[in-house]
Design an enzyme around this catalytic site. Structure first.
Site, PDB file in Angstrom:
ATOM      1  CB  CYS A 142      -1.097  -0.069   1.274  1.00  0.00           C
ATOM      2  SG  CYS A 142      -1.879  -1.384   1.037  1.00  0.00           S
TER       3      CYS A 142
ATOM      4  NE  ARG B  67      -2.842  -4.440  -2.951  1.00  0.00           N
ATOM      5  CZ  ARG B  67      -2.336  -3.668  -1.781  1.00  0.00           C
ATOM      6  NH1 ARG B  67      -2.450  -2.525  -1.644  1.00  0.00           N
ATOM      7  NH2 ARG B  67      -1.498  -4.427  -0.874  1.00  0.00           N
TER       8      ARG B  67
END
Length: 250
Positions: free
Chosen positions: A50, A126
């Protein structure tokens, strides 16, 4: 259907979200400014993949802005976590994150958008929603938790969608480097026999058949901008950011 996961072509669900930039009303906040927005979710703050994604989005922020597109992140972390994570990224990697991140500790927003992982109700996948200036969802992308996104491809998608809208054309695979028609854009097919016959006789477009015709209406600047995204994605970085940051910290 109320409560169902939104689909491409539908209006983005109306909601008020809490971010580290304050409360934002979606999609009206962006629609009122005539802007597109890209909402992207990530599993958790203070995680390696991330972090690499947020740095990539931040370093391409001006590219999105030039396209008239704002960015907004989302995870089930708190506002305080978002703030501290952004501070960590700027201090240790030297990149400022300029866009807001939605704090969704109860998973309400993620659940509404279908962004929770099947095996973990406490982590978002995601996901990517590309929403146009009318508030309509134009693209939805989903990536697994272990795979980071290619941000330059998201830029290429936005560029292609906006260009297709303005020129009334469809965009082929791998544009602007398609293996059949190069940087050409596809002309919508005729809807009657007379139109099909007239198209083949007119010679106005390049055609493989009446249903497969194209031209090259995009400007050189538009084509080269899209190619720049592809080149950047393929190029090896001249210097890794962690090396620069390590030098700065020491």
């Amino acid at each position: 259907m109320p409560g169902s996961i939104p689909l491409i072509g539908e209006r983005f669900p109306e909601m008020e979200v809490t971010t580290d930039h304050g409360v934002i009303k979606l999609p009206d906040h962006y629609v009122s400014q005539g802007k597109w927005f890209v909402l992207f979710s990530h599993p958790a703050d203070f995680t390696p993949v991330c972090t690499t994604e947020f740095v990539s989005f931040a370093r391409r922020y001006e590219d999105f802005q030039r396209l008239g597109v704002d960015l907004i992140g989302l995870s089930v972390d708190s506002v305080f976590s978002h703030i501290k994570w952004k501070e960590w990224i700027e201090r240790h990697i030297g990149v400022r994150i300029p866009f807001p991140i939605i704090a969704d500790p109860q998973g309400t927003v993620a659940r509404r958008l279908g962004l929770l992982h099947a095996e973990s109700a406490t982590h978002t996948v995601r996901g990517v929603f590309i929403v146009d200036a009318r508030g309509v969802i134009r693209t939805m992308l989903y990536y697994p938790m272990e795979l980071g996104r290619l941000v330059d491809e998201i830029l290429r998608i936005v560029k292609a969608l906006k260009l297709g809208d303005s020129l009334k054309r469809a965009v082929p695979a791998d544009w602007p480097n398609n293996e059949i028609i190069g940087e050409g854009l596809i002309v919508p097919p005729p809807t009657t026999e007379d139109q099909a016959r007239a198209r083949m006789e007119s010679g106005q477009y390049r055609c493989l058949d009446w249903w497969f015709c194209w031209d090259t209406p995009a400007s050189r600047d538009d084509v080269e901008e899209a190619r720049r995204y592809l080149r950047r994605a393929a190029e090896k970085p001249a210097k890794l950011l962690y090396e620069e940051a390590r030098t700065h910290l020491h």
